[in-house]
Enzyme design. Structure first.
Site, PDB file in Angstrom:
ATOM      1  CB  CYS A  46      -0.902   0.019   1.228  1.00  0.00           C
ATOM      2  SG  CYS A  46      -2.324  -1.034   1.096  1.00  0.00           S
ATOM      3  CG  HIS A  71      -3.088   3.681  -3.096  1.00  0.00           C
ATOM      4  ND1 HIS A  71      -2.344   4.117  -2.020  1.00  0.00           N
ATOM      5  CD2 HIS A  71      -2.847   4.556  -4.092  1.00  0.00           C
ATOM      6  CE1 HIS A  71      -1.691   5.216  -2.361  1.00  0.00           C
ATOM      7  NE2 HIS A  71      -1.971   5.504  -3.617  1.00  0.00           N
ATOM      8  CE1 TYR A  77     -12.502   1.071  -3.131  1.00  0.00           C
ATOM      9  CE2 TYR A  77     -13.162  -1.229  -3.266  1.00  0.00           C
ATOM     10  CZ  TYR A  77     -13.240   0.068  -3.731  1.00  0.00           C
ATOM     11  OH  TYR A  77     -14.057   0.354  -4.800  1.00  0.00           O
ATOM     12  CB  CYS A  78      -4.752  -1.410   0.346  1.00  0.00           C
ATOM     13  SG  CYS A  78      -3.352  -1.726   1.419  1.00  0.00           S
ATOM     14  CG  MET A  79      -9.215   1.401   3.239  1.00  0.00           C
ATOM     15  SD  MET A  79      -9.375   2.819   2.144  1.00  0.00           S
ATOM     16  CE  MET A  79      -8.507   2.276   0.695  1.00  0.00           C
TER      17      MET A  79
END
Length: 164
Positions: free
Chosen positions: A19, A138, A152-154
């Protein structure tokens, strides 16, 4: 010994590429729509924790495996640290192995925006909170295929968790 070296190389690769979003990344383009919530950086600095400010406003990233929510298995929702807007649900969270909380989809896609990010020689899709333009993480196309294929890498610091 070979196994330890392999684990170290894998962890380093995930840390760098999983990420990756280093402080100082290109800001959202000036042609982006006007935001509903507009405050000065000084106002946001007062409202957000130092880490949330660095992640969201300055577009930083937190270390993998060293953030509050990557390993959170409680039921609830993840709301914006800036606005309190519900953005992701524990029902859509999955173990990606990257060290950051990962989701297959947002609660309401109209609350986020996807913008192109070509910083540091990488082509990625950045996820921002639509009302503020703040960085959340991202999105990638390597999520679970049976759940839509998105990851969804938060950043944990962009959220507050509300337990159900």
């Amino acid at each position: 010994m070979k196994r330890l070296i392999l684990i170290a190389i894998t962890a380093a690769s995930v840390s760098f590429f999983g990420c990756q979003n280093i402080n100082g990344q290109d800001k959202v383009a000036s042609n982006q729509p006007k935001r509903k919530i507009v405050k000065t950086n000084a106002e946001w600095k007062k409202e957000l924790s130092p880490t949330a400010y660095e992640i969201m406003v300055e577009r930083g990233t937190e270390p993998p495996f060293q953030n509050p929510y990557y390993n959170n298995h409680q039921k609830g929702i993840y709301v914006s640290a800036a606005t309190g807007e519900p953005l992701f649900s524990s029902n859509d969270k999955f173990e990606s192995g990257t060290g950051w909380p990962s989701f297959v989809k947002p609660i309401d896609p109209s609350k986020i925006e996807i913008v192109h990010d070509s910083s540091y020689g990488m082509d990625r899709d950045e996820v921002i909170e639509k009302s503020t333009g703040f960085h959340l993480g991202h999105v990638f196309d390597d999520g679970p295929a049976d759940r839509g294929g998105k990851r969804y890498c938060m950043n944990s610091a962009a959220f507050k968790f509300v337990k159900k």
